[in-house]
Design an enzyme around this catalytic site. Sequence first.
Site, PDB file in Angstrom:
ATOM      1  N   TYR A   1       0.846  -1.204   0.000  1.00 55.87           N
ATOM      2  CA  TYR A   1       0.000   0.000   0.000  1.00 55.87           C
ATOM      3  C   TYR A   1       0.884   1.258   0.000  1.00 55.87           C
ATOM      4  O   TYR A   1       0.514   2.291  -0.547  1.00 55.87           O
ATOM      5  CB  TYR A   1      -0.984  -0.017   1.175  1.00 55.87           C
ATOM      6  CG  TYR A   1      -2.168   0.899   0.959  1.00 55.87           C
ATOM      7  CD1 TYR A   1      -3.049   0.690  -0.095  1.00 55.87           C
ATOM      8  CD2 TYR A   1      -2.389   1.992   1.801  1.00 55.87           C
ATOM      9  CE1 TYR A   1      -4.136   1.535  -0.305  1.00 55.87           C
ATOM     10  CE2 TYR A   1      -3.471   2.832   1.599  1.00 55.87           C
ATOM     11  CZ  TYR A   1      -4.342   2.604   0.544  1.00 55.87           C
ATOM     12  OH  TYR A   1      -5.403   3.454   0.338  1.00 55.87           O
TER      13      TYR A   1
ATOM     14  N   LYS B   1      -3.355   8.547   2.738  1.00 59.02           N
ATOM     15  CA  LYS B   1      -4.593   8.339   3.514  1.00 59.02           C
ATOM     16  C   LYS B   1      -4.442   8.910   4.927  1.00 59.02           C
ATOM     17  O   LYS B   1      -5.405   9.413   5.499  1.00 59.02           O
ATOM     18  CB  LYS B   1      -4.974   6.860   3.562  1.00 59.02           C
ATOM     19  CG  LYS B   1      -5.450   6.280   2.225  1.00 59.02           C
ATOM     20  CD  LYS B   1      -6.698   6.974   1.671  1.00 59.02           C
ATOM     21  CE  LYS B   1      -7.324   6.187   0.522  1.00 59.02           C
ATOM     22  NZ  LYS B   1      -8.384   6.954  -0.157  1.00 59.02           N
TER      23      LYS B   1
END
Length: 262
Positions: free
Chosen positions: A157, A164
């Site tokens: 990720y 995020k």
Amino acid sequence: MGFLNGKRVLIVGLASNRSIASGVATAMHEQGAELAFSYQNDKLKPRVEKMASELGSSLTFPCDLADDDSISKLFESLSKHWDGIDAIVHSAAFAPGGQLDGNYVDAVTREGFGIAHDISSYSFVALAKAGRSMLQNRNGAMLTMTYLGAERALPNYNVMGLAKASLEANIRYMANGLGPENIRVNGISAGPIRTLAASGVKSFRTMLKFYEDATPMRRNITIEDVGNTAAFLCSDLAAGITGEIVHVDNGFHMVGMPENLA
Ligand code: NAD
Ligand code: 0WE
């Protein structure tokens, strides 16, 4: 009749019928909301127009979140049809190919870092800046989609996790800045769902299986699950909730050791 009756909602980030934005749009339509959509580029235009019309909407506008002029034009166009907006749903993220594969320190670049933060975090407040006057004084709400990678390190990720984390701080600062105008700002941290944004992610199959085994509910999340929570958070039922991030992940985030391994 539903709990979003009479509400006008702009949805940003619809790409396919698997998109989280599609689950959000369907749930909000079921609750009586009137919908408008933006699409990233001409390639997506016909698809978004078709999905919009199935949800009773003819309001679709182009908007590239990388471009401030494009964002201004979106609200300019929408204001010709609506005198205000009750909610804006931001369901878009992007990091350049190559960023989401392999060792984080090897994969990350200055350019990749910049683009990921620009499209995945800055664009949320950019929508608030441009849409602010239309959201004012009508119990307005803003909602975005985040992921556990903001809070924990996960394989592949990578820089999206940082973006995020930035988006989640953005939620809190936006909630603080817009609260006095009666605008709430929240996020949903969704469990993994097979969407276009998840296609091509190498470990995705393994990840879905891991979640299914580890969550207390023993299943994966659907776009309907996320859509229903989104409808609630944008409704007056959630009047007291702002700056909040709701995990819609079947409880995965709070499990220490999965029961199936005990
Ligand atoms: P998706 O591919 O269906 O949607 C992503 C959207 O982002 C697309 O509509 C795309 O057009 C849009 N987008 C990207 N760059 C853009 C730009 N420059 N301008 C305008 N739009 C742009 O995938 P999705 O999974 O539905 O993703 C929606 C949101 O949900 C993202 O923020 C994603 O990070 C988040 N999320 C996804 C998952 C998952 O597992 N699928 C889990 C948690 C959170
Ligand atoms: O936020 C996301 C995905 C966001 C995303 C996906 C892509 C793929 C195509 C951002 N940028 C791009 N750029 C591309 O070129 N998710 C939460 C879904 C996701 O993506 C992962 C995951 C999960 C979950 C990537 C690696 C590991 C897990």
